[in-house]
Write an enzyme that holds these catalytic residues in place. Sequence first.
Site, PDB file in Angstrom:
ATOM      1  N   ASN A  23      35.529  45.991  50.048  1.00 51.29           N
ATOM      2  CA  ASN A  23      36.155  45.771  48.558  1.00 51.29           C
ATOM      3  C   ASN A  23      37.457  46.603  48.357  1.00 51.29           C
ATOM      4  O   ASN A  23      37.485  47.872  48.309  1.00 51.29           O
ATOM      5  CB  ASN A  23      35.133  46.151  47.499  1.00 51.29           C
ATOM      6  CG  ASN A  23      35.673  45.922  46.202  1.00 51.29           C
ATOM      7  OD1 ASN A  23      36.828  45.392  45.728  1.00 51.29           O
ATOM      8  ND2 ASN A  23      35.043  46.925  45.262  1.00 51.29           N
ATOM      9  N   GLU A  49      28.531  54.831  33.079  1.00 51.02           N
ATOM     10  CA  GLU A  49      27.976  53.513  32.540  1.00 51.02           C
ATOM     11  C   GLU A  49      26.723  53.597  32.101  1.00 51.02           C
ATOM     12  O   GLU A  49      26.427  52.711  30.965  1.00 51.02           O
ATOM     13  CB  GLU A  49      28.085  52.767  33.709  1.00 51.02           C
ATOM     14  CG  GLU A  49      29.627  52.251  34.268  1.00 51.02           C
ATOM     15  CD  GLU A  49      29.671  51.217  35.266  1.00 51.02           C
ATOM     16  OE1 GLU A  49      28.397  50.831  35.803  1.00 51.02           O
ATOM     17  OE2 GLU A  49      30.681  50.994  35.504  1.00 51.02           O
ATOM     18  N   CYS A 108      31.959  47.655  42.901  1.00 55.01           N
ATOM     19  CA  CYS A 108      30.745  48.156  44.261  1.00 55.01           C
ATOM     20  C   CYS A 108      30.178  49.346  43.753  1.00 55.01           C
ATOM     21  O   CYS A 108      28.925  49.675  44.554  1.00 55.01           O
ATOM     22  CB  CYS A 108      31.444  48.025  45.780  1.00 55.01           C
ATOM     23  SG  CYS A 108      32.929  49.239  45.455  1.00 55.01           S
ATOM     24  N   HIS A 109      30.530  50.065  43.138  1.00 53.05           N
ATOM     25  CA  HIS A 109      29.655  51.469  42.692  1.00 53.05           C
ATOM     26  C   HIS A 109      28.564  50.974  41.927  1.00 53.05           C
ATOM     27  O   HIS A 109      27.598  52.008  42.097  1.00 53.05           O
ATOM     28  CB  HIS A 109      30.553  52.349  41.739  1.00 53.05           C
ATOM     29  CG  HIS A 109      30.808  51.754  40.511  1.00 53.05           C
ATOM     30  ND1 HIS A 109      32.114  50.874  40.169  1.00 53.05           N
ATOM     31  CD2 HIS A 109      30.182  51.953  39.295  1.00 53.05           C
ATOM     32  CE1 HIS A 109      32.196  50.467  38.992  1.00 53.05           C
ATOM     33  NE2 HIS A 109      30.955  51.205  38.477  1.00 53.05           N
TER      34      HIS A 109
END
Length: 167
Positions: free
Chosen positions: A129, A164, A137-138
Amino acid sequence: MSTTATWSTLDTPVGPFTAVVDADGAVLASGWTAALDELTPQVHPALRPAELVEGDIGAVGTAIARYHDGDLSAVDAVPVRQRSGVFLEHAWEVLRTIPAGAPVTYTEYAAKAGRPAAVRAAASACARNAAALFVPCHRVLRTDGALGGFRWGLPAKRWLIAHEAAH
């Protein structure tokens, strides 16, 4: 695609973040680095601009700042342009549907991408990516909950997951 793209490095709580943006506002490459030469090889040869100019990346820069300030959805509508095979391009689109604060395992990600047995291919989609943050992608973890790999380092991935989860 334009022959000129603009790039800029912004300060974030994770460290410097650089984005390469095509003339139409699509992210070609991005990540937590101040080194442009770490990003440009990630851009597919068919998408590589002939010229890179440092400057204002407009709405992309605003989205990067807003995300790091806690507006986790700020990056969702930013266009991204990546090229590869059919599965990887689909897998990158699927990554964009994984909600902030709800990470999945590589196995779950492979299933979401329609190929439940293709866990290694799903991991490859993350590794290849070019548009980190915009193609999140994390948000993919190992089955045991461990972070797994991340091109921009595990401290950055750890920060992103915690950021997040907190918002």
